[in-house]
Design a protein around this motif. Sequence first.
Motif, mmCIF file in Angstrom:
data_model
loop_
_atom_site.group_PDB
_atom_site.id
_atom_site.type_symbol
_atom_site.label_atom_id
_atom_site.label_comp_id
_atom_site.label_asym_id
_atom_site.label_seq_id
_atom_site.Cartn_x
_atom_site.Cartn_y
_atom_site.Cartn_z
ATOM 1 N N GLN A 205 -22.627 -40.948 27.135
ATOM 2 C CA GLN A 205 -21.328 -41.381 27.653
ATOM 3 C C GLN A 205 -20.200 -40.650 26.938
ATOM 4 O OE1 GLN A 205 -20.660 -45.685 27.866
ATOM 5 N NE2 GLN A 205 -18.586 -45.377 27.136
ATOM 6 N N ARG A 206 -19.173 -40.294 27.702
ATOM 7 C CA ARG A 206 -17.970 -39.715 27.100
ATOM 8 C C ARG A 206 -16.747 -40.203 27.863
ATOM 9 N NH1 ARG A 206 -20.007 -35.712 30.395
ATOM 10 N NH2 ARG A 206 -18.529 -34.421 31.578
ATOM 11 N N ILE A 207 -15.640 -40.249 27.172
ATOM 12 C CA ILE A 207 -14.379 -40.690 27.761
ATOM 13 C C ILE A 207 -13.466 -39.471 27.892
ATOM 14 C CG2 ILE A 207 -12.365 -42.181 27.479
ATOM 15 C CD1 ILE A 207 -14.931 -43.702 27.982
ATOM 16 N N VAL A 208 -12.953 -39.252 29.099
ATOM 17 C CA VAL A 208 -12.120 -38.083 29.365
ATOM 18 C C VAL A 208 -10.792 -38.555 29.970
ATOM 19 C CG1 VAL A 208 -11.957 -35.880 30.595
ATOM 20 C CG2 VAL A 208 -14.183 -36.698 29.796
ATOM 21 N N PRO A 209 -9.672 -38.052 29.453
ATOM 22 C CA PRO A 209 -8.370 -38.451 30.012
ATOM 23 C C PRO A 209 -8.181 -37.945 31.438
ATOM 24 C CG PRO A 209 -8.144 -37.401 27.852
ATOM 25 C CD PRO A 209 -9.536 -37.154 28.303
ATOM 26 N N LEU A 210 -7.363 -38.652 32.184
ATOM 27 C CA LEU A 210 -6.973 -38.229 33.529
ATOM 28 C C LEU A 210 -5.543 -37.701 33.483
ATOM 29 C CD1 LEU A 210 -8.318 -41.146 35.753
ATOM 30 C CD2 LEU A 210 -9.123 -38.784 35.774
ATOM 31 N N GLY A 211 -5.317 -36.565 34.091
ATOM 32 C CA GLY A 211 -3.955 -36.049 34.180
ATOM 33 C C GLY A 211 -3.150 -36.827 35.211
ATOM 34 N N SER A 212 -1.849 -36.575 35.240
ATOM 35 C CA SER A 212 -0.967 -37.333 36.135
ATOM 36 C C SER A 212 -1.310 -37.113 37.599
ATOM 37 C CB SER A 212 0.490 -36.953 35.869
ATOM 38 O OG SER A 212 0.705 -35.569 36.117
ATOM 39 N N TYR A 213 -1.677 -35.886 37.978
ATOM 40 C CA TYR A 213 -2.014 -35.610 39.382
ATOM 41 C C TYR A 213 -3.257 -36.384 39.791
ATOM 42 C CZ TYR A 213 1.376 -31.785 39.658
ATOM 43 O OH TYR A 213 2.531 -31.043 39.684
ATOM 44 N N ALA A 214 -4.275 -36.378 38.925
ATOM 45 C CA ALA A 214 -5.503 -37.105 39.246
ATOM 46 C C ALA A 214 -5.249 -38.603 39.280
ATOM 47 C CB ALA A 214 -6.585 -36.770 38.221
ATOM 48 N N ARG A 215 -4.444 -39.122 38.357
ATOM 49 C CA ARG A 215 -4.134 -40.556 38.350
ATOM 50 C C ARG A 215 -3.465 -40.967 39.642
ATOM 51 N NH1 ARG A 215 -1.998 -39.808 33.111
ATOM 52 N NH2 ARG A 215 0.100 -40.208 33.936
ATOM 53 N N THR A 216 -2.476 -40.175 40.065
ATOM 54 C CA THR A 216 -1.757 -40.492 41.298
ATOM 55 C C THR A 216 -2.687 -40.471 42.497
ATOM 56 O OG1 THR A 216 0.303 -39.591 40.401
ATOM 57 C CG2 THR A 216 0.148 -39.805 42.794
ATOM 58 N N ALA A 217 -3.538 -39.441 42.578
ATOM 59 C CA ALA A 217 -4.444 -39.310 43.718
ATOM 60 C C ALA A 217 -5.457 -40.441 43.757
ATOM 61 C CB ALA A 217 -5.155 -37.957 43.657
ATOM 62 N N ILE A 218 -6.010 -40.817 42.598
ATOM 63 C CA ILE A 218 -6.998 -41.891 42.548
ATOM 64 C C ILE A 218 -6.353 -43.235 42.860
ATOM 65 C CG2 ILE A 218 -8.543 -43.161 41.013
ATOM 66 C CD1 ILE A 218 -9.167 -40.488 39.648
ATOM 67 N N ASP A 219 -5.149 -43.476 42.326
ATOM 68 C CA ASP A 219 -4.441 -44.725 42.625
ATOM 69 C C ASP A 219 -4.213 -44.872 44.124
ATOM 70 O OD1 ASP A 219 -4.349 -45.493 40.020
ATOM 71 O OD2 ASP A 219 -2.296 -44.832 39.661
ATOM 72 N N GLU A 220 -3.752 -43.795 44.746
ATOM 73 C CA GLU A 220 -3.465 -43.836 46.181
ATOM 74 C C GLU A 220 -4.749 -44.093 46.968
ATOM 75 O OE1 GLU A 220 -0.470 -41.421 49.181
ATOM 76 O OE2 GLU A 220 -1.392 -40.373 47.488
ATOM 77 N N TYR A 221 -5.828 -43.454 46.560
ATOM 78 C CA TYR A 221 -7.113 -43.652 47.233
ATOM 79 C C TYR A 221 -7.600 -45.090 47.074
ATOM 80 C CZ TYR A 221 -12.226 -43.762 47.429
ATOM 81 O OH TYR A 221 -13.529 -44.119 47.670
ATOM 82 N N LEU A 222 -7.501 -45.634 45.864
ATOM 83 C CA LEU A 222 -7.987 -46.996 45.614
ATOM 84 C C LEU A 222 -7.201 -48.041 46.390
ATOM 85 C CD1 LEU A 222 -8.688 -46.911 41.755
ATOM 86 C CD2 LEU A 222 -10.376 -47.068 43.589
ATOM 87 N N VAL A 223 -5.908 -47.814 46.552
ATOM 88 C CA VAL A 223 -5.058 -48.795 47.236
ATOM 89 C C VAL A 223 -5.151 -48.667 48.748
ATOM 90 C CG1 VAL A 223 -2.672 -49.532 47.606
ATOM 91 C CG2 VAL A 223 -3.477 -49.001 45.298
ATOM 92 N N ARG A 224 -5.130 -47.452 49.247
ATOM 93 C CA ARG A 224 -4.977 -47.240 50.687
ATOM 94 C C ARG A 224 -6.277 -46.971 51.428
ATOM 95 N NH1 ARG A 224 -0.447 -42.822 51.617
ATOM 96 N NH2 ARG A 224 -1.087 -43.329 53.760
ATOM 97 N N VAL A 225 -7.282 -46.450 50.743
ATOM 98 C CA VAL A 225 -8.461 -45.956 51.460
ATOM 99 C C VAL A 225 -9.746 -46.705 51.103
ATOM 100 C CG1 VAL A 225 -9.902 -43.921 51.895
ATOM 101 C CG2 VAL A 225 -7.425 -43.663 51.617
ATOM 102 N N ARG A 226 -10.012 -46.888 49.834
ATOM 103 C CA ARG A 226 -11.309 -47.453 49.470
ATOM 104 C C ARG A 226 -11.555 -48.830 50.097
ATOM 105 N NH1 ARG A 226 -14.398 -50.494 46.437
ATOM 106 N NH2 ARG A 226 -16.406 -49.630 45.725
ATOM 107 N N PRO A 227 -10.568 -49.746 50.136
ATOM 108 C CA PRO A 227 -10.839 -51.032 50.795
ATOM 109 C C PRO A 227 -11.269 -50.862 52.252
ATOM 110 C CG PRO A 227 -8.845 -51.167 49.486
ATOM 111 C CD PRO A 227 -9.227 -49.722 49.524
#
Length: 330
Positions: A205-227
Amino acid sequence: MPASENTSENAPGPTSELTSPGPRTSALTLAASLERYLRYVSIERGLATNTVLAYRRDLGVYLAHLAESGVTRPGDVAASDVSAFARALSTRGDVPLTAASVSRMLSSVRSFHRYLVGEGQVEADVASDTTPPKLPSRLPKAITVEQMAAVLASTEGDAPQQLRDRALLELLYATGARISEAVALNVDDVIDNDVVRLFGKGGKQRIVPLGSYARTAIDEYLVRVRPLLSSRGAATPALFLGLRGQRVSRQNAWLIIKAAAERSQLGIPISPHTFRHSFATHLLAGGADVRVVQELLGHSSVATTQIYTLVTADTLRDMYTTAHPRAREA
């Protein structure tokens, strides 16, 4: 006293089921030893499923070769049998193998024989002197920052599939994750939207930071698409879902990347590892310490990561030759 009452005659003798030993390990066939070996690398060493399958394929070819010579038990294999197999791989005429394939198969054979010695099935490692062919040094193929931006821009749009694809590709570039690590992610592996928990080879296991672009894209996907996608299939903790609500497979991820590369019209092949190579190369070019990049990539040895420093050096040399007025002959 009747014979039937003679306890010494009725006592289990040395060949009785109660005292006879079970089948000795050394009496196992090569096929049975192979199955034990595959369980060992899968359970005790924790190797990935695809790696175990590769061992099974390679060693299946090896055992078939030995069987043609009448060798079916571990103790019957001689060093000459291993050498003959190595020659057969290098000279087969129907479907010639590349040096990399030959090297991989011989590596599997050497690992198998080391296991046999370690388990006491044989006394000597008959494959220890087998040397795989030397492979040419190949530098990882990375693309430029501008080319990567073009690939990522090709996913722009508000359709569910575009938002999902953008989140996946941004995560690959932001973390340097292997494609198998990315598709294996669960929602809970994204921690506080700032870092992602990746599980690499051997379950490390390793922990890797997310950049701002990836954070924004993942947030948008989790809110609008994954459900929306989740409602189309059975409940799953998977982060990235297909259009039918199932976990995105490695094959589907490859197709997503291939489609993005075609839309970007770069004219060069793009693979999942292109994202990983570019991640490492761009970090080093930006001044990141090689040990930090090693941790982010999940490499067990810094020597593996140092290959990327050669890529960076080549890039700097090319830029110097192009830009410096006295770098080339008049």
